[in-house]
Motif scaffolding. Structure first.
Motif, PDB file in Angstrom:
ATOM      1  N   SER A 194      49.531  36.228  43.850  1.00 31.18           N
ATOM      2  CA  SER A 194      50.491  37.066  44.372  1.00 31.18           C
ATOM      3  C   SER A 194      50.556  37.609  45.803  1.00 31.18           C
ATOM      4  N   ASN A 195      49.159  37.274  46.592  1.00 29.15           N
ATOM      5  CA  ASN A 195      48.960  37.863  47.755  1.00 29.15           C
ATOM      6  C   ASN A 195      49.063  39.301  47.755  1.00 29.15           C
ATOM      7  N   LEU A 196      48.659  39.731  46.703  1.00 30.38           N
ATOM      8  CA  LEU A 196      48.720  41.249  46.377  1.00 30.38           C
ATOM      9  C   LEU A 196      46.991  41.869  46.480  1.00 30.38           C
ATOM     10  N   LYS A 197      46.688  42.762  47.299  1.00 30.15           N
ATOM     11  CA  LYS A 197      45.183  42.781  47.348  1.00 30.15           C
ATOM     12  C   LYS A 197      45.122  43.964  46.008  1.00 30.15           C
ATOM     13  N   ILE A 198      44.221  43.739  45.115  1.00 26.56           N
ATOM     14  CA  ILE A 198      43.806  44.624  44.275  1.00 26.56           C
ATOM     15  C   ILE A 198      42.258  45.099  44.414  1.00 26.56           C
ATOM     16  N   ALA A 199      42.266  46.474  44.773  1.00 19.38           N
ATOM     17  CA  ALA A 199      41.070  46.654  45.012  1.00 19.38           C
ATOM     18  C   ALA A 199      39.728  47.237  44.182  1.00 19.38           C
ATOM     19  N   PHE A 200      40.289  46.938  42.754  1.00 21.92           N
ATOM     20  CA  PHE A 200      39.430  47.179  41.902  1.00 21.92           C
ATOM     21  C   PHE A 200      38.293  46.031  41.918  1.00 21.92           C
ATOM     22  N   ASN A 201      37.174  46.129  41.801  1.00 23.84           N
ATOM     23  CA  ASN A 201      36.217  45.091  41.628  1.00 23.84           C
ATOM     24  C   ASN A 201      34.876  45.653  41.025  1.00 23.84           C
ATOM     25  N   SER A 202      33.984  44.550  40.566  1.00 23.80           N
ATOM     26  CA  SER A 202      32.905  45.135  39.737  1.00 23.80           C
ATOM     27  C   SER A 202      31.517  45.476  40.455  1.00 23.80           C
ATOM     28  N   GLN A 203      31.757  45.066  41.818  1.00 25.03           N
ATOM     29  CA  GLN A 203      30.497  45.225  42.495  1.00 25.03           C
ATOM     30  C   GLN A 203      29.569  44.272  42.314  1.00 25.03           C
ATOM     31  N   PHE A 204      29.711  43.343  41.449  1.00 28.96           N
ATOM     32  CA  PHE A 204      28.615  42.129  41.074  1.00 28.96           C
ATOM     33  C   PHE A 204      29.516  40.949  41.116  1.00 28.96           C
ATOM     34  N   LEU A 205      28.718  39.845  41.869  1.00 30.71           N
ATOM     35  CA  LEU A 205      29.598  38.700  41.956  1.00 30.71           C
ATOM     36  C   LEU A 205      29.617  37.825  40.592  1.00 30.71           C
ATOM     37  N   TYR A 206      30.559  36.922  40.460  1.00 32.45           N
ATOM     38  CA  TYR A 206      30.582  36.178  39.283  1.00 32.45           C
ATOM     39  C   TYR A 206      29.539  35.623  38.882  1.00 32.45           C
ATOM     40  N   PRO A 207      28.359  34.894  39.704  1.00 33.50           N
ATOM     41  CA  PRO A 207      27.276  34.362  39.069  1.00 33.50           C
ATOM     42  C   PRO A 207      26.497  35.390  37.941  1.00 33.50           C
ATOM     43  N   VAL A 208      26.859  36.752  38.046  1.00 33.55           N
ATOM     44  CA  VAL A 208      25.992  37.615  37.319  1.00 33.55           C
ATOM     45  C   VAL A 208      26.879  37.534  35.811  1.00 33.55           C
ATOM     46  N   PHE A 209      28.123  37.335  35.820  1.00 39.43           N
ATOM     47  CA  PHE A 209      28.787  37.243  34.433  1.00 39.43           C
ATOM     48  C   PHE A 209      28.432  35.899  33.805  1.00 39.43           C
ATOM     49  N   TYR A 210      27.867  34.864  34.726  1.00 36.39           N
ATOM     50  CA  TYR A 210      27.789  33.649  34.023  1.00 36.39           C
ATOM     51  C   TYR A 210      26.317  33.986  33.437  1.00 36.39           C
ATOM     52  N   VAL A 211      25.370  34.296  34.254  1.00 36.02           N
ATOM     53  CA  VAL A 211      24.109  34.799  33.476  1.00 36.02           C
ATOM     54  C   VAL A 211      24.047  35.552  32.307  1.00 36.02           C
ATOM     55  N   LEU A 212      24.860  36.564  32.224  1.00 35.19           N
ATOM     56  CA  LEU A 212      24.957  37.558  30.837  1.00 35.19           C
ATOM     57  C   LEU A 212      25.577  36.596  29.793  1.00 35.19           C
ATOM     58  N   LEU A 213      26.626  35.845  30.386  1.00 29.40           N
ATOM     59  CA  LEU A 213      27.484  35.233  29.240  1.00 29.40           C
ATOM     60  C   LEU A 213      26.570  34.131  28.606  1.00 29.40           C
ATOM     61  N   GLY A 214      25.755  33.250  29.407  1.00 32.76           N
ATOM     62  CA  GLY A 214      24.945  32.342  28.845  1.00 32.76           C
ATOM     63  C   GLY A 214      24.011  33.008  27.496  1.00 32.76           C
TER      64      GLY A 214
END
Length: 351
Positions: A194-214
């Protein structure tokens, strides 16, 4: 069987039970898929060097994008192995054992790769070493090494992740996973589309998600409906091909932090860990070659494509030839890894 290998095999199949056959099957398959990914992406992402037709662009783009799940699965294997309740690693080991090994791999392979890339682009120069070291520090050498930079960061925060999963309830882990998926995957996708900047973020990069998900998926693997995850995998792959055929921003939909790739990585992971596999020693030996094959495989691809100037696109049946090229690169990469492991210092400290 070498004495050391025999001892290691006994440890991993004995009382400690630290090794599961599914991990080796999954790691080997993911490594082969990474090699296929780069067999295709090297052509589609360097179109100034390789003249592709419209159909070839669709084929090579979709082919490598449908393999984007492979590197996230490596992160998931890390979480599966190291976040188990019974796994205990000293704080010093994360720095001086696991992170050191990856850093040495980056130095041993990253600097020469960066130098080679500079020579191919600009030729030899007096400042080649300085530029190569700078490229190594800024990760502008061979692109596939980005995973190693991220892995060092994961290892260094692993004590925090381990403490969390050891003490968190099932509901708390699910909450964190859902939050990370929305903040690191869904919002960025919506922003890019959408080219719309959303300011909400987790402060963790996506590799952390994959580690926890595994870790979480492996704990809950018994609840898996294998037919359903197979259907989901087919839908994800079909979607990738449709997006490329229709030119609907396929790269946006298939980045490593895309929900499509996140779901695809999860279902492929579950296909392996939810199945009973037979334990065979040859599997363990091939497993030990995966890291070296991952490190060395782009060298063969670049040599054949750029130096020998032989590519699948020279053939009318390029889809079939792509598979053949990949098979050759896989064989060369695993053979090279086997040879490198004969060098004791490499085997002990890097591979």
């Amino acid at each position: 069987m070498e004495k050391n290998d025999e001892k290691l095999f006994d440890v991993y199949h004995g009382k400690n039970n630290n090794w599961q056959s599914c991990i080796s099957y999954l790691r080997i398959f993911a490594t082969i898929c990474v090699i296929y990914l780069h067999t295709c992406s090297t052509l589609s992402e360097n179109q100034e060097l390789f003249d592709l037709s419209k159909m070839q662009k669709i084929f090579f783009n979709a082919s490598y994008q449908m393999m984007y799940w492979a590197v996230p699965v490596f992160f998931m294997i890390t979480g599966m192995l190291f976040l188990r309740k019974e796994m205990h690693v000293k704080s010093s080991e994360w720095l001086f054992k696991y992170s050191r090994r990856i850093l040495l791999a980056l130095v041993v392979f990253g600097i020469p790769y960066a130098a080679l890339k500079l020579v191919m682009a600009d030729g030899l120069s007096i400042s080649l070493l300085d530029k190569a070291i700078l490229a190594f520090l800024s990760d502008t050498g061979f692109g596939h090494l980005w995973y190693l930079y991220a892995l060092i960061g994961i290892y260094l925060i692993m004590p925090v992740l381990k403490k969390f999963v050891d003490n968190a309830s099932e509901g708390e882990i699910q909450l964190v996973l859902c939050a990370l998926f929305v903040l690191d995957f869904c919002f960025p996708l919506f922003s890019r589309l959408s080219n719309l900047k959303i300011a909400f973020n987790s402060q963790f990069l996506y590799p952390v998600f994959y580690v926890l998900l595994g870790h979480w998926l492996f704990k809950n693997k018994e609840k898996v409906n294998r037919k359903l995850i197979g259907i989901i995998a087919i839908i994800c792959v079909a979607l990738i091909w449709i997006l490329n055929s229709m030119s609907w921003n396929p790269k946006v939909w298939t980045s490593y932090d895309s929900p499509v790739i996140g779901v695809l990585a999860a279902v492929v992971f579950l296909m392996f860990v939810s199945k009973e596999w037979s334990e065979k020693f040859w599997l363990w030996r091939v497993d030990r070659l995966c890291f070296g094959a991952y490190l060395i495989h782009p060298l063969f691809i670049q040599f054949v494509y750029r130096f020998l100037k032989i590519t699948p696109i020279r053939f009318k049946i390029y889809p079939v030839m792509t598979l053949l090229f990949c098979l050759i690169f896989v064989c060369l990469s695993f053979l090279a890894s086997w040879i490198m492991r004969k060098i004791k210092i490499l085997k002990k400290y890097v591979l």
